[in-house]
Design an enzyme around this catalytic site. Structure first.
Site, PDB file in Angstrom:
ATOM      1  N   THR A  12     -29.902  30.711 -11.791  1.00 32.81           N
ATOM      2  CA  THR A  12     -30.023  29.632 -12.769  1.00 32.81           C
ATOM      3  C   THR A  12     -30.146  28.287 -12.072  1.00 32.81           C
ATOM      4  OG1 THR A  12     -28.809  28.429 -14.504  1.00 32.81           O
ATOM      5  CG2 THR A  12     -27.498  29.596 -12.889  1.00 32.81           C
ATOM      6  N   ASP A  13     -30.790  27.322 -12.729  1.00 31.68           N
ATOM      7  CA  ASP A  13     -30.868  25.976 -12.174  1.00 31.68           C
ATOM      8  C   ASP A  13     -29.507  25.280 -12.181  1.00 31.68           C
ATOM      9  OD1 ASP A  13     -30.624  25.582 -14.909  1.00 31.68           O
ATOM     10  OD2 ASP A  13     -32.374  24.279 -15.098  1.00 31.68           O
ATOM     11  N   GLU A  14     -28.542  25.837 -12.895  1.00 34.25           N
ATOM     12  CA  GLU A  14     -27.224  25.199 -12.972  1.00 34.25           C
ATOM     13  C   GLU A  14     -26.484  25.211 -11.641  1.00 34.25           C
ATOM     14  OE1 GLU A  14     -24.816  25.761 -16.504  1.00 34.25           O
ATOM     15  OE2 GLU A  14     -26.512  26.711 -17.515  1.00 34.25           O
ATOM     16  N   LYS A  69     -22.435  31.963 -10.210  1.00 29.72           N
ATOM     17  CA  LYS A  69     -23.838  32.266  -9.930  1.00 29.72           C
ATOM     18  C   LYS A  69     -24.229  31.783  -8.527  1.00 29.72           C
ATOM     19  CE  LYS A  69     -26.551  33.877 -12.267  1.00 29.72           C
ATOM     20  NZ  LYS A  69     -26.972  35.292 -12.404  1.00 29.72           N
ATOM     21  N   GLU A  73     -22.258  37.242 -16.919  1.00 30.90           N
ATOM     22  CA  GLU A  73     -21.616  36.421 -17.933  1.00 30.90           C
ATOM     23  C   GLU A  73     -22.253  35.047 -17.813  1.00 30.90           C
ATOM     24  OE1 GLU A  73     -19.450  37.257 -20.178  1.00 30.90           O
ATOM     25  OE2 GLU A  73     -18.953  39.279 -19.509  1.00 30.90           O
ATOM     26  N   SER A  74     -22.714  34.468 -18.927  1.00 28.20           N
ATOM     27  CA  SER A  74     -23.573  33.302 -18.778  1.00 28.20           C
ATOM     28  C   SER A  74     -23.249  32.103 -19.666  1.00 28.20           C
ATOM     29  CB  SER A  74     -25.038  33.700 -19.036  1.00 28.20           C
ATOM     30  OG  SER A  74     -25.213  34.126 -20.370  1.00 28.20           O
ATOM     31  N   TYR A 131     -18.927  29.074 -14.498  1.00 28.77           N
ATOM     32  CA  TYR A 131     -20.144  29.893 -14.612  1.00 28.77           C
ATOM     33  C   TYR A 131     -21.112  29.611 -13.480  1.00 28.77           C
ATOM     34  CZ  TYR A 131     -24.962  30.844 -15.905  1.00 28.77           C
ATOM     35  OH  TYR A 131     -26.276  31.240 -15.873  1.00 28.77           O
ATOM     36  N   HIS A 167     -19.774  18.356 -18.629  1.00 26.27           N
ATOM     37  CA  HIS A 167     -21.104  18.664 -19.166  1.00 26.27           C
ATOM     38  C   HIS A 167     -22.192  18.014 -18.307  1.00 26.27           C
ATOM     39  CE1 HIS A 167     -23.464  19.319 -23.188  1.00 26.27           C
ATOM     40  NE2 HIS A 167     -23.954  20.008 -22.174  1.00 26.27           N
ATOM     41  N   THR A 171     -17.868  39.808 -12.774  1.00 29.14           N
ATOM     42  CA  THR A 171     -19.206  40.319 -13.095  1.00 29.14           C
ATOM     43  C   THR A 171     -20.277  39.710 -12.206  1.00 29.14           C
ATOM     44  OG1 THR A 171     -18.609  40.728 -15.400  1.00 29.14           O
ATOM     45  CG2 THR A 171     -20.950  40.516 -14.898  1.00 29.14           C
ATOM     46  N   PRO A 223     -23.687  21.722 -34.898  1.00 28.31           N
ATOM     47  CA  PRO A 223     -22.814  21.025 -33.946  1.00 28.31           C
ATOM     48  C   PRO A 223     -23.559  20.623 -32.676  1.00 28.31           C
ATOM     49  CG  PRO A 223     -22.399  23.388 -33.870  1.00 28.31           C
ATOM     50  CD  PRO A 223     -23.398  23.170 -34.972  1.00 28.31           C
TER      51      PRO A 223
END
Length: 347
Positions: free
Chosen positions: A127-129, A159, A86-87, A155, A281, A102, A210
């Site tokens: 992921t880099d996140e 990960k 889930e991303s 998320y 964010h 997941t 948006p």
């Protein structure tokens, strides 16, 4: 002698591009694709692959231990590449539970099955996140493989948890693992909830575009085929137990990408609408891929200005594909076209 590679999440954006790369570059190998076909999994994306005798699709959930162990025992894979996840950050904020299930439990199931059959490589696509974010006023800073994990969303936390579990399985059980952490991807077959395909699709239909906040958030963009080539290199030549960062050195403000898309499609920037920013964010992601370049000789081949034009052109010439997604018709493709064939297996 060809290898059998299980690719999970192969009906998704990056997974499908990886499937096509492997079938093209390694025709001697068998690719067994596992996908649950949730909202972001689109079997229609794999229509061409389904015609290849070296490809098999299995509809299953990686969290289903019984199904995964049965498949691994049947196929006896040499390698496993786990794209299944889930991303979407916004979805993780609304419902964190499914992300933990997941992204962490599913990873555990796959590694347990990999241990039982004795795979030669288990590769985790991350992921880099997981590194958090970087300040906008420090363009000299980049994420390296030694950057501490500092997540911002459910998320990215899920990960990061999976990455730690993969490292633990390598150290505790000797599972031959590798992990890759990549910057933002773009290119063909990306589900139109992500920034670039969403903006292309909306602009083509003259709908509002948006943009979160002022759109000053910076991302490092990598063309998806370059990412897939990097994973292929890690899978076949990477050192067991290592983490590899994959980045494009293509940093762009979100608002500049949206303006570029408007210009390329001949649309007015009046379509841009600034909306309330996402909670937590991240401001800037930037990957240092020096290890990939130094140890494996990889570097991105696609300049952003070329990749974005190819991507826009792909969405222009494949409007039926993304319009069926927006209408929901793509979710009927499995039952209408391939359910019987897949049930029988294509081996």
């Amino acid at each position: 002698m060809g290898k059998t590679i299980i690719v999970t999440g192969g009906a998704g954006f990056i997974g499908a591009n990886f499937v096509y790369l492997e079938l093209r570059e390694h025709p001697e190998d068998r690719i067994v694709c596992v996908d649950k076909l949730t909202y972001a999994g689109n079997l229609e994306t794999l229509a061409e692959a389904l015609q290849n005798p070296q490809f098999r699709f299995v509809k299953a959930d990686i969290c289903d231990r019984e199904a995964m162990f049965a498949l691994f025992r049947e196929e006896q894979p040499d390698m496993v590449v786990n794209f299944a996840a889930e991303s979407h950050v916004d979805r993780s904020i609304e419902d964190p539970g499914i992300f933990l299930q997941t992204n962490i439990i599913g990873t555990q199931v796959l590694m347990d099955a990999s241990r039982e059959v004795g795979v030669e490589r288990y590769h985790q696509v991350s992921t880099d996140e997981v590194y958090g974010d970087l300040p906008l006023d420090r363009p000299d800073l980049f994420f390296t493989e030694e950057t501490p994990l500092k997540t911002s969303s459910p998320y990215s936390s899920s990960k990061a948890g999976a990455d730690l579990l993969v490292n633990a399985y390598h150290r505790t059980y000797g599972l031959p693992t590798t992990i890759s952490r990549c910057s933002n991807n773009y290119g063909p077959y990306q589900f139109p909830e992500k920034l670039i395909p969403l903006m292309i699709a909306n602009a083509l239909e003259d709908k509002p575009l948006p943009v979160y906040g002022e759109g000053k958030n910076v991302r490092d963009w990598l063309y998806v085929e370059d990412h897939c080539k990097a994973i292929d290199l890690i899978l076949r030549q990477g050192k067991v137990g290592e983490v590899y960062n994959i980045g494009g050195h293509n940093e762009m403000h979100n608002i500049d990408i949206v303006r570029l898309i408007c210009q390329a499609l001949g649309k007015s920037e009046d379509l841009i609408v600034h909306v309330t920013d996402r909670k937590g964010h991240d401001m800037r992601y930037a990957i240092d891929p020096a290890k990939m370049q130094r140890e494996l000789g990889w570097q991105p081949e696609t300049l952003f200005r070329d990749g974005i034009q190819k991507t826009i052109q792909w969405y222009l010439t494949h409007q039926d594909w993304w319009q069926r997604i927006l209408s929901g018709d793509y979710q009927r493709y499995y039952e209408e076209m391939y359910a019987k064939r897949i049930a029988e297996g294509t081996k």
